[in-house]
Design an enzyme around this catalytic site. Structure first.
Site, PDB file in Angstrom:
ATOM      1  CE  LYS A 109      -7.277  -0.830   6.022  1.00  0.00           C
ATOM      2  NZ  LYS A 109      -8.100  -0.058   4.899  1.00  0.00           N
ATOM      3  CG  ASP A 132       0.491  -2.404   6.171  1.00  0.00           C
ATOM      4  OD1 ASP A 132      -0.399  -2.277   7.062  1.00  0.00           O
ATOM      5  OD2 ASP A 132       0.495  -1.858   5.017  1.00  0.00           O
ATOM      6  CB  CYS A 134      -3.696   3.212  -1.514  1.00  0.00           C
ATOM      7  SG  CYS A 134      -4.898   4.533  -1.170  1.00  0.00           S
ATOM      8  CG  HIS A 159      -1.973   0.922   1.347  1.00  0.00           C
ATOM      9  ND1 HIS A 159      -1.674   2.320   1.588  1.00  0.00           N
ATOM     10  CD2 HIS A 159      -3.504   0.753   1.263  1.00  0.00           C
ATOM     11  CE1 HIS A 159      -2.799   3.056   1.611  1.00  0.00           C
ATOM     12  NE2 HIS A 159      -3.922   2.012   1.642  1.00  0.00           N
ATOM     13  CD  GLN A 167      -6.676  -4.798   3.559  1.00  0.00           C
ATOM     14  OE1 GLN A 167      -7.539  -5.626   3.812  1.00  0.00           O
ATOM     15  NE2 GLN A 167      -6.757  -3.695   3.581  1.00  0.00           N
TER      16      GLN A 167
END
Lengths: 413, 148
Positions: free
Chosen positions: A229, A203, A369, A126, A206
């Site tokens: 999220k 990261d 993104c 991202h 997700q």
């Protein structure tokens, strides 16, 4: 963990999310397939935030009154919940930020780098895990390199010996791709990175909604994710980092609450986590995040992941039945996340999304993104459908019908 | 949701068969504009004649039906016209797009461009319709600055 199975009490879970009752223009029931963008919120999260504002609101850590104590307890209680959620060795390693981008920027901004050092990222990041490192390299004179993406959407590890070699100080990568859905071998990459003394920044934006995230099991050094999220509110993110690393980093933002003492000449810093939490933090958002973590932990991350695999398998089957659809990313639901990006021949993703929206189906269209990952596959943009624990097979069927309707409307295929 | 108000037949016709597409010589200025939210892109060239009329507008665009059709309609409206008139048409189109569906378009000025009146009711798509128009204005101003 990769066998798919729908959540047995899916209808009960759906009732926890009031927004799923909505109908949209034309009387269409909402089919929300944009959860990788932001998840919907269960009533318990909404209630926890309202209750805090109605009954316990005060600033934290400094108010010498009962409400201040209650608010502090609620805020710090959320930190405990996050620490447990991540299997963090210490609650002091959990830093609240405003989102995952700020968490990643915190590391990129404070981690010591200089000429001759190398930062390694991946082509499937991202933008929030690309741009901060570009800035860090420009500032410090360090160089930037990256893992590419193989044709099947997995990480191309063919250059791993070259990339993970002395000189590499930071390896920053996504656990699960927000565009391709790829689940990366983060534990293996962490092992290799540690052999050469590099730190690993994950990261988990997700990953945290869908997978058990155990920072010790994957042996990460820093992990970032965002509240909105994981069924929590916007305005709050998390950076977890190892104590010794966080202690060694300089402060990110200066201000109230992050100091030990201040004189006109100089200041000294509070211990972690407060060293990195300047100013009044997002208090009610932390309370909401705590409630969200309780909620998804109660359902169970293994069960949520199994649901995601089952829904994604159904989605990939459905997409395969639509002529002109090309899925970008791995095709085996058992080894990927639930965000599925695809092209529909002859119809631009904007137009696909517009047609689906006219039938109450919410997807994302654009570059998500992740422009470099799109470029890798020779496309400028894509349509992305992404599920969560409340997604039903019937909603996937509505999407597939909507794609046939779209093709018909634009007279393609 | 009135999809047919958005996707007027005129728009779909221009989308399927865009006018004046492709990059051509001669040109005095070339610009590249992007819509950062969706990634739509256009490279656009402007050629001004010595008499101050727009000699040519050529473009290479990648994007949705609305942005592609808008580029096609725009070139029909500005090529061969005095630049000042072309910029007036630009202003009229901009007013229509920013009018939230409340502006009544003048067909004498905007011709096929009136088909975009419906787009103004879809805020997420206004930028799509404006991409090539903004690129044209930018390139035209630059071309004007060039000695002929």
């Amino acid at each position: 963990m990769s066998a798919g199975a729908l959540l047995p009490d899916l209808e009960v879970i759906r009732k926890d999310f009031p927004i799923l009752e909505r109908t949209l223009e034309g009387g269409f029931p909402l089919v929300y397939l944009d959860s990788a963008n932001t998840s919907q919120k269960p009533q318990v999260v909404i209630d926890a935030m309202v209750d805090h504002l109605e009954r316990h609101n005060a600033n934290i850590a400094r108010a010498m009154h009962q409400l201040g104590a209650e608010s502090t307890e609620a805020f710090e209680g959320a930190r405990d919940k996050v620490a447990t959620f991540l299997n963090a060795p210490s609650r002091d390693e959990v830093i609240f930020t405003k989102n995952a981008s700020e968490a990643l920027n915190l590391v990129a901004r404070t981690f010591p780098l200089g000429p001759g050092d190398r930062v390694v990222i991946t082509e499937m990041e991202h933008h929030s895990n690309i741009v901060p490192w570009q800035l860090a390299c420009e500032r410090s004179g360090a160089s930037l390199d990256w893992f590419g993406i193989a044709e099947d959407g997995t990480l191309d590890l063919s250059r791993i010996d070259e990339l993970l070699s002395p000189g590499t100080k930071v390896v920053a990568l996504t656990w699960v791709s927000n565009m391709l859905g790829t689940i990366n071998p983060v534990a293996e990459i962490a092992r290799r990175a540690h052999e050469i003394g590099a730190v690993v920044v994950l990261d988990a934006s997700q990953a945290a909604p869908h997978l058990p995230v155990d920072v010790q099991a994957v042996d990460a050094d820093f992990v970032a994710f965002t509240g909105h999220k994981v069924t929590g509110p916007t305005g709050i993110g998390v950076l977890w980092g190892r104590t010794e690393l966080l202690n060694a980093l300089p402060p990110f933002l200066g201000g109230g609450e992050m100091i030990a003492t201040v004189s006109m000449e100089k200041s000294t810093w509070a211990p972690i986590p407060h060293k990195f939490e300047a100013g009044t933090p997002p208090i009610v958002e932390a309370v909401g995040l705590g409630a969200a973590i309780d909620y998804i932990s109660h359902v169970g991350l293994d069960a949520i992941h199994a649901h995601e695999v089952a829904i994604t398998a159904h989605l990939l089957d459905g997409l395969a039945s639509v002529s002109g659809v090309r899925v970008l990313g791995p095709l085996d639901a058992a080894h990927r996340g639930g965000a599925v990006s695809f092209e529909l021949a002859g119809v631009h993703p904007h137009d696909v999304a517009q047609l689906l929206d006219s039938r109450g189906i919410a997807v994302r269209a654009g570059h998500h993104c992740a422009k470099p990952a799109h470029k890798r596959f020779g496309v400028q943009s894509s349509t992305r459908a992404s599920s969560y624990l409340y997604t039903t097979p019937a909603e996937i069927d509505a999407l597939i019908d909507g794609l046939e309707y779209t093709k018909n409307y634009f007279k393609v295929g | 949701m009135d999809l047919d108000a958005l996707y007027q037949e005129i728009i779909l016709d221009h989308y399927r068969n865009p006018h004046h597409a492709g990059l051509r010589d001669p040109f005095e200025s070339e610009v590249h504009h992007v819509n950062p939210t969706c990634g739509d892109e256009v490279t656009l060239r402007v050629h001004l004649n010595e008499d101050g009329t727009v000699g040519d507008v050529s473009y290479d665009a990648e994007g949705c039906s609305i942005s592609q059709a808008s580029a096609s309609v725009m070139t029909d409206l500005v090529i061969g016209r005095p630049l000042s008139e072309a910029l007036d048409t630009h202003a009229a189109f901009l007013e229509l797009m920013q009018g939230k569906g409340q502006v009544e378009p003048d067909e004498d000025v905007l011709e096929d461009g009136i088909a975009f009146a419906g787009v103004a009711k879809f805020p997420a798509r206004v930028k799509c319709a404006l991409l090539s128009w903004m690129a044209f204005k930018d390139a035209a101003v630059q071309a004007q600055g060039e000695p002929a």
